[in-house]
Each structure stands twice: as structure tokens, then as C-alpha cells.
Scaffold this motif. Structure first.
Motif, PDB file in Angstrom:
ATOM      1  N   LYS A  92       0.835  -1.203   0.000  1.00  0.00           N
ATOM      2  CA  LYS A  92       0.000   0.000   0.000  1.00  0.00           C
ATOM      3  C   LYS A  92       0.868   1.251   0.000  1.00  0.00           C
ATOM      4  O   LYS A  92       0.585   2.219  -0.707  1.00  0.00           O
ATOM      5  N   GLN A  93       1.917   1.233   0.809  1.00  0.00           N
ATOM      6  CA  GLN A  93       2.817   2.383   0.885  1.00  0.00           C
ATOM      7  C   GLN A  93       3.497   2.617  -0.471  1.00  0.00           C
ATOM      8  O   GLN A  93       3.590   3.749  -0.934  1.00  0.00           O
ATOM      9  N   ARG A  94       3.922   1.554  -1.123  1.00  0.00           N
ATOM     10  CA  ARG A  94       4.563   1.690  -2.447  1.00  0.00           C
ATOM     11  C   ARG A  94       3.573   2.228  -3.471  1.00  0.00           C
ATOM     12  O   ARG A  94       3.923   3.067  -4.303  1.00  0.00           O
ATOM     13  N   GLU A  95       2.325   1.753  -3.433  1.00  0.00           N
ATOM     14  CA  GLU A  95       1.300   2.239  -4.354  1.00  0.00           C
ATOM     15  C   GLU A  95       1.040   3.722  -4.137  1.00  0.00           C
ATOM     16  O   GLU A  95       0.904   4.487  -5.089  1.00  0.00           O
ATOM     17  N   MET A  96       0.966   4.126  -2.850  1.00  0.00           N
ATOM     18  CA  MET A  96       0.748   5.549  -2.554  1.00  0.00           C
ATOM     19  C   MET A  96       1.907   6.383  -3.070  1.00  0.00           C
ATOM     20  O   MET A  96       1.712   7.431  -3.680  1.00  0.00           O
ATOM     21  N   GLU A  97       3.144   5.926  -2.822  1.00  0.00           N
ATOM     22  CA  GLU A  97       4.321   6.672  -3.287  1.00  0.00           C
ATOM     23  C   GLU A  97       4.352   6.725  -4.808  1.00  0.00           C
ATOM     24  O   GLU A  97       4.693   7.751  -5.387  1.00  0.00           O
ATOM     25  N   ALA A  98       4.011   5.622  -5.463  1.00  0.00           N
ATOM     26  CA  ALA A  98       3.998   5.590  -6.929  1.00  0.00           C
ATOM     27  C   ALA A  98       2.906   6.517  -7.451  1.00  0.00           C
ATOM     28  O   ALA A  98       3.110   7.218  -8.449  1.00  0.00           O
ATOM     29  N   GLY A  99       1.755   6.542  -6.784  1.00  0.00           N
ATOM     30  CA  GLY A  99       0.661   7.423  -7.196  1.00  0.00           C
ATOM     31  C   GLY A  99       1.030   8.876  -7.046  1.00  0.00           C
ATOM     32  O   GLY A  99       0.691   9.717  -7.878  1.00  0.00           O
ATOM     33  N   LEU A 100       1.734   9.218  -5.966  1.00  0.00           N
ATOM     34  CA  LEU A 100       2.156  10.607  -5.755  1.00  0.00           C
ATOM     35  C   LEU A 100       3.190  11.031  -6.787  1.00  0.00           C
ATOM     36  O   LEU A 100       3.182  12.175  -7.251  1.00  0.00           O
TER      37      LEU A 100
END
Length: 106
Positions: A92-100
């Protein structure tokens, strides 16, 4: 080697059954005429108790022993569940960082 009789099979849970005396004989054959050949351990030479531990367990070792007994109790389910939760949080953290990082700059 034929399998042991039914009543003996419960005493030997392994599917590899070695009759008494087979392994020492095989070791002697394997050693051949070498200077040091196989000699079985005499029962009186086997320690009857474990020597006491020297020193205290560190916090790390205490945590490992605790984890070992937890795994024995529940078959490792607790630790696997914890690992799965940590993996989900990481993803989830990686997805959020990738989305940002994909958002265009204003």
C-alpha cells in the motif's frame, strides 16, 4: 530391504527403515582398510544430561526462543499472518508513493 511388519511400522515413522546393525556395517565397508575405521559409541560415553548454559540469554536470543515456541504452538500461523500484514502495508505504501510521483506538478 523389505518393509517392517505392521506392528513395527508405528515405532518407525520414517519411510526409510534401516534394520539394526546395517549402518555400522555399511560404514565399515565404506572405510575399507583405512587406518581409522568406524567404531560405535559406547553407551557409557553418551552424556546423560545437557551441560548448563554459560551466561545469560540476550534479548535477541530470548525473542528467538519465544518465537520458536509460538511457532510450535500454532504451526507458524501467527508469524505468517504478521508477515502478510506487513507485506500488505508495504505494498500500500509503495502504491501511494507511486501514485504521488505520477501526479503532474502544478
Amino acid at each position: 530391504v523389505p518393509p517392517p511388519p505392521e506392528e513395527e511400522q508405528s515405532l518407525h515413522p520414517s519411510k526409510h527403515f534401516f534394520p539394526a546393525g546395517l549402518l555400522p556395517h555399511l560404514a565399515k565397508v565404506a572405510n575399507g582398510d583405512r587406518k581409522y575405521s568406524y567404531t560405535p559409541i559406547q553407551p557409557q560415553d553418551i552424556p546423560k544430561s545437557v551441560p548448563p548454559m554459560s551466561g545469560k540469554l540476550t534479548d535477541y536470543m530470548n525473542s528467538r526462543v519465544k518465537r520458536f515456541y509460538e511457532d510450535l504452538r500454532d504451526g507458524g500461523k501467527t508469524r505468517l499472518a504478521q508477515r502478510d500484514r506487513e507485506l500488505e502495508e508495504y505494498e500500500k505504501q509503495r502504491e501511494m508513493e507511486a501514485g504521488l510521483s505520477m501526479k503532474p506538478s502544478p
